[in-house]
Design a protein around this motif. Structure first.
Motif, PDB file in Angstrom:
ATOM      1  N   UNK A 166     -14.293 -92.932 -13.270  1.00 24.44           N
ATOM      2  CA  UNK A 166     -14.975 -94.065 -13.894  1.00 24.44           C
ATOM      3  C   UNK A 166     -16.411 -94.201 -13.376  1.00 24.44           C
ATOM      4  N   UNK A 167     -16.668 -93.796 -12.115  1.00 18.51           N
ATOM      5  CA  UNK A 167     -18.035 -93.836 -11.578  1.00 18.51           C
ATOM      6  C   UNK A 167     -18.884 -92.729 -12.206  1.00 18.51           C
ATOM      7  N   UNK A 168     -18.320 -91.533 -12.312  1.00 18.34           N
ATOM      8  CA  UNK A 168     -19.058 -90.394 -12.864  1.00 18.34           C
ATOM      9  C   UNK A 168     -19.443 -90.652 -14.317  1.00 18.34           C
ATOM     10  N   UNK A 169     -18.551 -91.309 -15.055  1.00 15.52           N
ATOM     11  CA  UNK A 169     -18.836 -91.624 -16.454  1.00 15.52           C
ATOM     12  C   UNK A 169     -19.938 -92.669 -16.573  1.00 15.52           C
ATOM     13  N   UNK A 170     -19.822 -93.699 -15.746  1.00 16.51           N
ATOM     14  CA  UNK A 170     -20.749 -94.814 -15.834  1.00 16.51           C
ATOM     15  C   UNK A 170     -22.147 -94.446 -15.337  1.00 16.51           C
ATOM     16  N   UNK A 171     -22.198 -93.595 -14.271  1.00 12.00           N
ATOM     17  CA  UNK A 171     -23.488 -93.238 -13.666  1.00 12.00           C
ATOM     18  C   UNK A 171     -23.663 -91.719 -13.659  1.00 12.00           C
ATOM     19  N   UNK A 172     -23.962 -91.142 -14.809  1.00  9.86           N
ATOM     20  CA  UNK A 172     -24.062 -89.675 -14.857  1.00  9.86           C
ATOM     21  C   UNK A 172     -25.224 -89.135 -14.024  1.00  9.86           C
ATOM     22  N   UNK A 173     -26.191 -90.003 -13.697  1.00  8.76           N
ATOM     23  CA  UNK A 173     -27.361 -89.557 -12.936  1.00  8.76           C
ATOM     24  C   UNK A 173     -27.184 -89.713 -11.433  1.00  8.76           C
ATOM     25  N   UNK A 174     -26.540 -90.795 -11.037  1.00 12.90           N
ATOM     26  CA  UNK A 174     -26.455 -91.097  -9.602  1.00 12.90           C
ATOM     27  C   UNK A 174     -25.476 -90.140  -8.925  1.00 12.90           C
ATOM     28  N   UNK A 175     -25.907 -89.466  -7.861  1.00 10.72           N
ATOM     29  CA  UNK A 175     -25.021 -88.516  -7.186  1.00 10.72           C
ATOM     30  C   UNK A 175     -23.790 -89.226  -6.607  1.00 10.72           C
ATOM     31  N   UNK A 176     -22.644 -88.624  -6.851  1.00 15.51           N
ATOM     32  CA  UNK A 176     -21.376 -89.263  -6.472  1.00 15.51           C
ATOM     33  C   UNK A 176     -20.668 -88.455  -5.396  1.00 15.51           C
ATOM     34  N   UNK A 177     -20.424 -89.123  -4.252  1.00 16.20           N
ATOM     35  CA  UNK A 177     -19.665 -88.480  -3.172  1.00 16.20           C
ATOM     36  C   UNK A 177     -18.325 -89.180  -3.011  1.00 16.20           C
ATOM     37  N   UNK A 178     -17.325 -88.417  -2.620  1.00 17.13           N
ATOM     38  CA  UNK A 178     -15.997 -88.990  -2.419  1.00 17.13           C
ATOM     39  C   UNK A 178     -15.531 -88.660  -1.013  1.00 17.13           C
ATOM     40  N   UNK A 179     -14.824 -89.608  -0.391  1.00 19.95           N
ATOM     41  CA  UNK A 179     -14.352 -89.347   0.972  1.00 19.95           C
ATOM     42  C   UNK A 179     -12.872 -89.660   1.106  1.00 19.95           C
ATOM     43  N   UNK A 180     -12.247 -89.008   2.037  1.00 24.92           N
ATOM     44  CA  UNK A 180     -10.900 -89.385   2.467  1.00 24.92           C
ATOM     45  C   UNK A 180     -11.035 -89.890   3.891  1.00 24.92           C
ATOM     46  N   UNK A 181     -10.679 -91.170   4.098  1.00 27.07           N
ATOM     47  CA  UNK A 181     -10.889 -91.787   5.415  1.00 27.07           C
ATOM     48  C   UNK A 181      -9.568 -91.802   6.194  1.00 27.07           C
ATOM     49  N   UNK A 182      -9.537 -91.068   7.266  1.00 26.34           N
ATOM     50  CA  UNK A 182      -8.361 -91.080   8.135  1.00 26.34           C
ATOM     51  C   UNK A 182      -8.675 -92.026   9.296  1.00 26.34           C
ATOM     52  N   UNK A 183      -8.591 -93.295   9.015  1.00 27.53           N
ATOM     53  CA  UNK A 183      -8.988 -94.327   9.974  1.00 27.53           C
ATOM     54  C   UNK A 183      -7.925 -95.419   9.922  1.00 27.53           C
TER      55      UNK A 183
END
Lengths: 325, 325
Positions: free
Chosen positions: A119-136
């Motif tokens: 949903x982020x990639x669709x909405x903001x095709x220009x803004x670079x999108x990073x994803x994280x897995x937080x083991x915290x």
């Protein structure tokens, strides 16, 4: 650390507060936080953090905003860290952060679950999108009070279609700062196997804890039948995750199969209660969509059999629908 | 009706009280009841019954006993009707009724679940053993107050190894009296397909109602996901029951598959709450062994896959273990 950057953390709960704190130690960064339910506490007293890894600490954010709109005028931001609960059926995270996103803003997702990026990639095709897995392992015990364990690891990568060299460099700069402030960071070309790795515990213990009467994770694995049920769910996640990502999981914490996963739970010395259990007890919406529904949709797409996931989704959606009773 | 007989109903709850009442209308019979939790109420005031089929009624049993031992001296009995909850992990029903069983006593089981007969047959190889499937919607709303619906049907047959002509005749005499007093009775050579037929609703709605947040059966089938889960459980019961009995089910109430079963639930005009839900809410032991564990053991024996049954058993055993919390 030469990077001078403006960072906005949207969602000042347990993960958001802790990450903002670690980032803020770097004086070249301007770190602000958007708080919602705990806005009053944070804007008055900041965070009080008790951590087995970092010791006792107090953290007063540079700015605390009650909404993303309030944060807009203090922008533009180089990074927007999204640490809100992922509740696509309740609110739309991309719409929520839209006021602070420009083409130069890197969006860094720090949310649980599966299928949160689209949903982020669709909405903001220009803004670079990073994803994280937080083991915290961190929780907010009361507004502004964070209790953190002995471990903080973050696997991060640029999402599909955003893996240009400048984007990767920009993400790595952020990770280096966190690393410098004692958050273990892994840059990963494809972070999805890490997200699924984290989902092994998340997607099993979360739902079962709600429907089995409010037990801790350790109590669940000590009951033979319940342990078996958790392992069945984990097996579904292993099979599905490999089918979806096409890759083996990285084996964080030695978790390479359902047996090692429940052994790991058994080994944790303090009782662990899942966030979904806490949400259900407070009659707050649960992260059903990203923990269960999205994986079930992927299972249908990839022809993987997930009877236990479906049973859990059915039960939890009933429980959520019954909150008003 | 020429039969003169002495009948003891062990367990004066909803089913036991209603059956004792219908039998007692025949003046040739001596009908006594062993009550436990509602002994005080019944011994003082008897039963007050509100029935859509039979109207309003009061029933004072000939004798009310607080225990089987107390009932022993008033014996011997021609029939002992067992209408206790089936909780083999909590108490042993055969041991409990042993004081009133002789070789001439016919034991008539009126309990829910699967696999309830074996322990009686082992303990009393001489006493003729009958098993019934009771299609009766009746509940005890407070001690001694029974609320009964518009329907009362009983399928009964002699258990394997007890099908001699005199035994069958003796069972049929009892059924004829009940039939005369407006309880529909079917004599069946093999009653097991009827027990499984009843189990389609019992074995699905009971467990799910406990773990889905306390909904009525109608609420459960109205939620698409929950309805699907119920149907999955029902499908497991259909397949397993046919594998175990080697026979088709009789299709009571037009229930011939999971779809017709949930349609049937939808059609019931008053909200139905399962007995297991009431038990769990009162933190009373649930009939897990005969509703879930015995079927699961049979599934292993017959190589039938029952993932949903296993999940439900795991969750309910956790909930029961957590009662003391």
């Amino acid at each position: 650390m030469e990077l001078r950057a403006k960072i906005l953390v949207v969602g000042g709960g347990a993960i958001g507060g802790l990450v903002a704190w670690r980032l803020s130690i770097n004086h070249n960064l301007s770190v602000s936080v958007v708080c919602r339910s705990n806005y009053d506490a944070i804007s008055r007293h900041g965070y009080r953090i008790s951590s087995a890894l970092y010791g006792e600490g107090t953290y007063i954010p540079e700015s605390v905003f009650a909404s993303v709109e309030q944060a807009q005028s203090a922008g533009p931001y180089d990074y927007v860290v999204v640490a809100l609960k992922a509740l696509p059926n309740i609110y739309d995270c991309p719409s929520l952060i839209a006021p602070v996103i420009s083409a130069n803003t890197m969006i860094v997702l720090m949310q649980n679950g599966i299928g949160i990026e689209a949903s982020f990639a669709e909405r903001f095709p220009e803004a670079p999108l990073a994803s994280t897995a937080c083991f915290v392992s961190v929780k907010q015990t009361s507004p502004g009070h964070l209790k953190h364990g002995a471990f903080a690891m973050l696997a991060a990568g640029m999402h599909d279609g955003f893996r240009t060299r400048p984007n990767i460099r920009k993400l790595q700069q952020l990770l280096r700062i966190l690393e410098h402030n004692q958050v273990n960071c892994l840059y990963e070309h494809d972070v999805q196997p890490y997200r699924w790795q984290k989902h092994i515990l998340n997607g099993s213990t979360n739902p079962v804890s709600v429907v089995c009467g409010g037990s801790s994770c350790q109590e669940m694995v000590r009951n033979d039948h319940c342990c078996k049920l958790l392992q069945e769910l984990m097996a579904e996640i292993f099979v599905l995750g490999k089918a979806v990502t096409g890759k083996a999981f990285p084996g964080v914490d030695g978790i390479v199969d359902p047996q090692s996963a429940t052994d790991y739970i058994k080994s944790i010395p303090v009782p662990v209660y899942t966030s979904m259990l806490v949400d259900s007890q407070c009659k707050r919406p649960m992260e059903l969509e990203v923990i269960l529904k999205n994986p079930i949709l992927l299972a249908e797409k990839h022809n993987v059999d997930v009877p236990n996931m479906k049973a859990m989704y059915a039960l939890l959606s009933m429980i959520e629908a019954g909150y008003s009773k």
